[in-house]
Design a protein around this motif. Sequence first.
Motif, PDB file in Angstrom:
ATOM      1  N   MET A  76       0.823  -1.206   0.000  1.00 45.60           N
ATOM      2  CA  MET A  76       0.000   0.000   0.000  1.00 45.60           C
ATOM      3  C   MET A  76       0.862   1.264   0.000  1.00 45.60           C
ATOM      4  O   MET A  76       0.486   2.275  -0.606  1.00 45.60           O
ATOM      5  N   VAL A  77       2.006   1.213   0.655  1.00 48.36           N
ATOM      6  CA  VAL A  77       2.923   2.352   0.600  1.00 48.36           C
ATOM      7  C   VAL A  77       3.410   2.555  -0.845  1.00 48.36           C
ATOM      8  O   VAL A  77       3.453   3.679  -1.353  1.00 48.36           O
ATOM      9  N   VAL A  78       3.770   1.447  -1.502  1.00 47.07           N
ATOM     10  CA  VAL A  78       4.185   1.513  -2.909  1.00 47.07           C
ATOM     11  C   VAL A  78       3.058   2.094  -3.757  1.00 47.07           C
ATOM     12  O   VAL A  78       3.295   2.910  -4.662  1.00 47.07           O
ATOM     13  N   PHE A  79       1.828   1.701  -3.460  1.00 51.44           N
ATOM     14  CA  PHE A  79       0.669   2.206  -4.207  1.00 51.44           C
ATOM     15  C   PHE A  79       0.558   3.731  -4.106  1.00 51.44           C
ATOM     16  O   PHE A  79       0.501   4.430  -5.123  1.00 51.44           O
ATOM     17  N   PHE A  80       0.517   4.252  -2.885  1.00 48.84           N
ATOM     18  CA  PHE A  80       0.326   5.691  -2.706  1.00 48.84           C
ATOM     19  C   PHE A  80       1.460   6.501  -3.350  1.00 48.84           C
ATOM     20  O   PHE A  80       1.212   7.475  -4.071  1.00 48.84           O
ATOM     21  N   ILE A  81       2.697   6.094  -3.092  1.00 47.83           N
ATOM     22  CA  ILE A  81       3.836   6.834  -3.643  1.00 47.83           C
ATOM     23  C   ILE A  81       3.876   6.699  -5.165  1.00 47.83           C
ATOM     24  O   ILE A  81       4.107   7.676  -5.897  1.00 47.83           O
ATOM     25  N   GLY A  82       3.641   5.485  -5.658  1.00 44.43           N
ATOM     26  CA  GLY A  82       3.674   5.249  -7.094  1.00 44.43           C
ATOM     27  C   GLY A  82       2.607   6.010  -7.848  1.00 44.43           C
ATOM     28  O   GLY A  82       2.862   6.563  -8.935  1.00 44.43           O
ATOM     29  N   MET A  83       1.404   6.075  -7.287  1.00 45.49           N
ATOM     30  CA  MET A  83       0.335   6.837  -7.947  1.00 45.49           C
ATOM     31  C   MET A  83       0.685   8.316  -8.012  1.00 45.49           C
ATOM     32  O   MET A  83       0.462   8.976  -9.039  1.00 45.49           O
ATOM     33  N   GLY A  84       1.249   8.850  -6.918  1.00 49.70           N
ATOM     34  CA  GLY A  84       1.616  10.258  -6.910  1.00 49.70           C
ATOM     35  C   GLY A  84       2.692  10.583  -7.912  1.00 49.70           C
ATOM     36  O   GLY A  84       2.577  11.548  -8.689  1.00 49.70           O
ATOM     37  N   VAL A  85       3.752   9.772  -7.938  1.00 43.77           N
ATOM     38  CA  VAL A  85       4.864  10.027  -8.850  1.00 43.77           C
ATOM     39  C   VAL A  85       4.416   9.877 -10.310  1.00 43.77           C
ATOM     40  O   VAL A  85       4.741  10.702 -11.171  1.00 43.77           O
ATOM     41  N   SER A  86       3.654   8.818 -10.608  1.00 42.41           N
ATOM     42  CA  SER A  86       3.231   8.596 -11.994  1.00 42.41           C
ATOM     43  C   SER A  86       2.287   9.700 -12.474  1.00 42.41           C
ATOM     44  O   SER A  86       2.336  10.113 -13.642  1.00 42.41           O
ATOM     45  N   ALA A  87       1.430  10.220 -11.590  1.00 45.84           N
ATOM     46  CA  ALA A  87       0.539  11.322 -11.977  1.00 45.84           C
ATOM     47  C   ALA A  87       1.336  12.587 -12.289  1.00 45.84           C
ATOM     48  O   ALA A  87       0.983  13.346 -13.200  1.00 45.84           O
ATOM     49  N   LEU A  88       2.416  12.828 -11.540  1.00 47.65           N
ATOM     50  CA  LEU A  88       3.274  13.975 -11.838  1.00 47.65           C
ATOM     51  C   LEU A  88       3.956  13.811 -13.194  1.00 47.65           C
ATOM     52  O   LEU A  88       4.139  14.784 -13.938  1.00 47.65           O
ATOM     53  N   ILE A  89       4.316  12.573 -13.529  1.00 43.83           N
ATOM     54  CA  ILE A  89       4.921  12.317 -14.842  1.00 43.83           C
ATOM     55  C   ILE A  89       3.905  12.592 -15.951  1.00 43.83           C
ATOM     56  O   ILE A  89       4.224  13.203 -16.979  1.00 43.83           O
ATOM     57  N   ALA A 164      -1.501  17.018 -11.461  1.00 47.32           N
ATOM     58  CA  ALA A 164      -0.479  17.367 -10.476  1.00 47.32           C
ATOM     59  C   ALA A 164      -1.051  17.591  -9.078  1.00 47.32           C
ATOM     60  O   ALA A 164      -0.449  17.177  -8.078  1.00 47.32           O
ATOM     61  N   VAL A 165      -2.214  18.236  -8.991  1.00 48.32           N
ATOM     62  CA  VAL A 165      -2.796  18.518  -7.671  1.00 48.32           C
ATOM     63  C   VAL A 165      -3.175  17.221  -6.941  1.00 48.32           C
ATOM     64  O   VAL A 165      -2.790  17.015  -5.778  1.00 48.32           O
ATOM     65  N   PRO A 166      -3.920  16.286  -7.571  1.00 48.62           N
ATOM     66  CA  PRO A 166      -4.205  15.023  -6.885  1.00 48.62           C
ATOM     67  C   PRO A 166      -2.948  14.214  -6.587  1.00 48.62           C
ATOM     68  O   PRO A 166      -2.913  13.447  -5.607  1.00 48.62           O
ATOM     69  N   ALA A 167      -1.914  14.354  -7.421  1.00 48.41           N
ATOM     70  CA  ALA A 167      -0.661  13.627  -7.175  1.00 48.41           C
ATOM     71  C   ALA A 167      -0.092  13.979  -5.806  1.00 48.41           C
ATOM     72  O   ALA A 167       0.399  13.099  -5.073  1.00 48.41           O
ATOM     73  N   CYS A 168      -0.145  15.244  -5.445  1.00 45.21           N
ATOM     74  CA  CYS A 168       0.363  15.678  -4.134  1.00 45.21           C
ATOM     75  C   CYS A 168      -0.436  15.041  -3.004  1.00 45.21           C
ATOM     76  O   CYS A 168       0.124  14.648  -1.973  1.00 45.21           O
ATOM     77  N   LEU A 169      -1.758  14.907  -3.190  1.00 46.98           N
ATOM     78  CA  LEU A 169      -2.605  14.250  -2.194  1.00 46.98           C
ATOM     79  C   LEU A 169      -2.161  12.808  -1.977  1.00 46.98           C
ATOM     80  O   LEU A 169      -2.059  12.332  -0.842  1.00 46.98           O
ATOM     81  N   SER A 170      -1.879  12.089  -3.059  1.00 46.22           N
ATOM     82  CA  SER A 170      -1.475  10.695  -2.949  1.00 46.22           C
ATOM     83  C   SER A 170      -0.143  10.555  -2.220  1.00 46.22           C
ATOM     84  O   SER A 170       0.041   9.655  -1.391  1.00 46.22           O
TER      85      SER A 170
END
Length: 392
Positions: A76-89, A164-170
């Motif tokens: 789940m940690v991988v999920f949250f961080i991965g979703m945020g980083v990929s959304a920024l990309i 980008a905005v939701p990415a920061c939330l994740s």
Amino acid sequence: MKDHSLAVRLLLNIGHAIDHMFLLIFAASVGVIAQDFGIANWEDLMPYGAGAFLLFGIGSIPAGRLGDLWGRRQMMVVFFIGMGVSALIVAAVPNAWAMGAALALMGAFASIYHPVGVPMLVQSAAKPGAVIGINGLAGNLGVALAAMLTGFLVKWLGWRAAFAVPACLSLICGVLFLRFCPHEIASPAKRKSAVSVKLPANMLARVLLVVTTAAVAGSILFNFTTNGNSQLMIERFKGVIDDPATLGVLLAAIYVIASLTQVVVGRLVDRFPVKPIFLGIVLCQIPFVAFAAQAQGWWMFVAMLGVMVFTFGAVPFTDVLIVRYVDDRVRSRVAGIRLAVSLGISSAAVWLLGPVVKQMGFSALFTIMTVVAVLTALVVLMLPSEPKAQNA
């Protein structure tokens, strides 16, 4: 087993909202992105999002395996961080091909949630149906946010901010999950566990076959509607309401109301046998999908409300059946395989959405969906009639 703290349960439900929201930001903003990339029609850009849904499906197999054997907290940690980083990309891509690749990466991280987050949430729940219903509500509120928040962010800040905005939330949620979720004493595969109802092997195989087949059909309906509704509303409300942000609010209202169905369904399946409720929900899809094929203006709002109420209402059943009949020690792996099949096949709906609408229109699309709903009802009839599970 001790239940999770309120903070962990809240973060797990927010994770479901993030999972669905992020995958639909592209669909909610595809018209603006197409213009920015110099593509004349949104239908021509839509297939670039299919990779996200393909990896959303097939990635569930390794995600489920890692969840059982390595640990659900870590995944789940991988999920949250991965979703945020990929959304920024995604927010930084320069063209359609880069968009497709970045969305595929997001889909790979998104594949973690369902086989890991849902089993983690219900692993010690006394009433799993109610827990799954609330979790489904959270996920579909993410769908609503994708429709509403994306519309306003695109209008005020541009489509890149919508990612980008939701990415920061994740990313913030990932940090909080590390803080509040304690380390697992042992991975799920090494824990002692039990299921609420044990079935003979042949009956269990039948249940899983029906669940997977119905999930494929349900996922096709879900993908066609949630990915196409933004453009559908623009077309069918033309001359009535033309502001995309206002239409996004209307669509979000449909999703919020429809999401409440999952809470009701979750409570019902804790008290009554699953088959008649599941069949009733699927049968109710048919007239509303058929009506939506021709409805215009505010009648389209009524039709789509009915479609989404019963589309969302059918979602909890597969998770409920897996929780009821599959041991927690292998639950993430079984869920992963089921998700890989259903979501992998239904990813074709995202790829076909643009070309089908471009060639035949939304009316033909909803006619196809009506046939899918009828076939789903026939599949659910094959589900064995079982008494309500008595939870341990």
